[in-house]
Design a protein around this motif. Sequence first.
Motif, PDB file in Angstrom:
ATOM      1  N   THR A 123      46.166  30.322  39.716  1.00 52.22           N
ATOM      2  CA  THR A 123      47.345  31.003  38.718  1.00 52.22           C
ATOM      3  C   THR A 123      46.386  31.664  37.530  1.00 52.22           C
ATOM      4  N   ASN A 124      45.385  30.985  37.170  1.00 56.87           N
ATOM      5  CA  ASN A 124      44.652  31.486  36.047  1.00 56.87           C
ATOM      6  C   ASN A 124      44.063  32.805  36.195  1.00 56.87           C
ATOM      7  N   VAL A 125      43.572  32.901  37.579  1.00 58.38           N
ATOM      8  CA  VAL A 125      42.924  34.173  37.995  1.00 58.38           C
ATOM      9  C   VAL A 125      44.019  35.319  38.002  1.00 58.38           C
ATOM     10  N   LEU A 126      45.203  35.024  38.804  1.00 58.85           N
ATOM     11  CA  LEU A 126      46.225  35.804  38.967  1.00 58.85           C
ATOM     12  C   LEU A 126      46.872  36.369  37.635  1.00 58.85           C
ATOM     13  N   ALA A 127      46.980  35.535  36.893  1.00 57.46           N
ATOM     14  CA  ALA A 127      47.799  35.891  35.499  1.00 57.46           C
ATOM     15  C   ALA A 127      46.773  36.525  34.557  1.00 57.46           C
ATOM     16  N   THR A 128      45.415  36.571  34.942  1.00 60.75           N
ATOM     17  CA  THR A 128      44.831  37.256  33.808  1.00 60.75           C
ATOM     18  C   THR A 128      44.867  38.852  34.368  1.00 60.75           C
ATOM     19  N   LEU A 129      45.373  39.189  35.481  1.00 58.73           N
ATOM     20  CA  LEU A 129      45.391  40.474  35.718  1.00 58.73           C
ATOM     21  C   LEU A 129      46.633  41.062  35.137  1.00 58.73           C
ATOM     22  N   GLY A 169      50.838  31.638  30.650  1.00 56.91           N
ATOM     23  CA  GLY A 169      50.995  31.987  29.147  1.00 56.91           C
ATOM     24  C   GLY A 169      49.599  32.131  28.641  1.00 56.91           C
ATOM     25  N   PHE A 170      48.610  31.552  28.885  1.00 58.88           N
ATOM     26  CA  PHE A 170      47.423  31.644  28.209  1.00 58.88           C
ATOM     27  C   PHE A 170      46.437  32.772  29.042  1.00 58.88           C
ATOM     28  N   ALA A 171      46.746  32.627  30.362  1.00 57.89           N
ATOM     29  CA  ALA A 171      45.720  33.787  30.891  1.00 57.89           C
ATOM     30  C   ALA A 171      46.265  35.048  30.769  1.00 57.89           C
ATOM     31  N   MET A 172      47.299  35.423  30.626  1.00 55.95           N
ATOM     32  CA  MET A 172      47.978  36.802  30.366  1.00 55.95           C
ATOM     33  C   MET A 172      47.767  37.151  28.656  1.00 55.95           C
ATOM     34  N   SER A 173      47.313  36.133  27.932  1.00 56.96           N
ATOM     35  CA  SER A 173      47.268  36.556  26.618  1.00 56.96           C
ATOM     36  C   SER A 173      46.105  36.135  25.835  1.00 56.96           C
ATOM     37  N   ALA A 174      45.957  34.836  25.344  1.00 61.18           N
ATOM     38  CA  ALA A 174      44.971  34.239  24.465  1.00 61.18           C
ATOM     39  C   ALA A 174      43.744  34.536  25.069  1.00 61.18           C
ATOM     40  N   GLY A 175      43.547  34.146  26.460  1.00 61.64           N
ATOM     41  CA  GLY A 175      42.446  33.895  27.295  1.00 61.64           C
ATOM     42  C   GLY A 175      41.767  35.274  27.011  1.00 61.64           C
TER      43      GLY A 175
END
Length: 464
Positions: free
Chosen positions: A301-307, A363-369
Amino acid sequence: MDAPIQQEVAAAHPKAAIVTTCILAALAGLMFGLDIGVISGATQFIQAEFKVRDHMIEWIVSSMMAGAAIGALGAGWMSASLGRKRSLIFAGIVFIAGSLFCAVAWSPAILIVARLVLGVAIGVATFTAPLYLAEVAPEKIRGAMISTYQLMITTGILLAFLSDTAFSASGNWRWMLGIIAAPGVLFLIGLFFLPDSPRWLLMRGRREDAQIVLAKLRGDEAVVKKEIAAIDEQLKTKQHGWSMFKENANFRRSVGLGVLLQAVQQFTGMNVVMYYAPRIFKDMGYDTHAQMWFTAAVGLTNVLATLIAFAFVDRLGRKPILYAGFTIMAVGLGVVGTMMGLGINSRGEQFFTVGMLLVFIVGFAMSAGPLIWTLCSEVQPLKGRDFGIAASTFTNWVTNMIVGATFLSLLSGIGNAQTFWLYAALNALFIFVTFFLVPETKGVTLEQIEHNLMSGKPLRKIGQ
Ligand code: BGC
């Protein structure tokens, strides 16, 4: 231009040279991610073998971050004196040694020391790799290169989770911690093929070497000349971080902002999940097998949401994405806490709670990450950039350590539900921090940001 440089230009394969550089970007980010992710699956087996309490586990987890903070502090000096490439080689060697040392650790204290050593490698690499990349990448793909780096961090975390899952059947934590030396060896071999950073070579007065490197990377004499002139121009601006920090209140504001932003990133609680996901799933009532697979789902999920961040950051801007991210994180963790408070009994409740934890990850991966790293490099004025980025990177690791070193104590001290509520409340607070202090930097030149900062505009307006 000199004959040897013309020869280099004629023989250059710039595409191949850039691809090699991209692979390095990928590998340095991957190392970062492997280091973050690898411990989560191992802790329960370490605890069983050494028969230690939660408090000791917290230190085994967090010593890596302490090492990284030390490494990040020393990295500025090292990358200036030894050079970027040699600093990365140092990081690669220490990374391999540290991973193997973890694998053979014969006591909890030795494991803490081994993780500290491993952390030093990551501290050096997390400072040096983005710096090197920014210095060798052609202007056009510089942004993409830094984003690739963040994507690779999350990929590294996912790979570590998957490898932990594979080894969890045998419960062999030594293999979990030791196996990451293998990609470390690849990283190290790759480094030897890389050129020195042209900017560093010019800093050292090695003009001809810098021209040769650039000739290989760009394959175009005119471009090489232009870039050398641009770097020369930049180097006239000497770094005066510390004296500027003492003398200039406006610079102190941007350093403070960078430090605050990295603390905010860590106090979202993201790494609580990165380090302790199996334990969280255990508290939701899952067995070891399920704990490991759900942890892998967290990683994916973390990888995909970073996109998602990549797709929207230059279209929507930084602030709207941060508002959305903090809101999603606050809701996700708030609901997880509430479910834990009410008691998770049925299968449906279990799945729902896991789902809400994944919502938090999105929420994290798409923003603050990714965005906090971007903002931290955008807000510093040129003369103090190295100092400012070093201060915020150091803060990232120190606050990362605080989060990692307190989670299990919070669970037993104030309770599961309350711990998640605490982090939910912090995320809600960060919506206000974003509103009052974070500038919108989308589409603004770094020069404009610097001009606004130095003329005393409020921080939230320095992007206008
Ligand atoms: C953070 C790390 C975190 C990672 C998770 C990075 O931006 O700095 O602390 O573990 O994202 O994907």
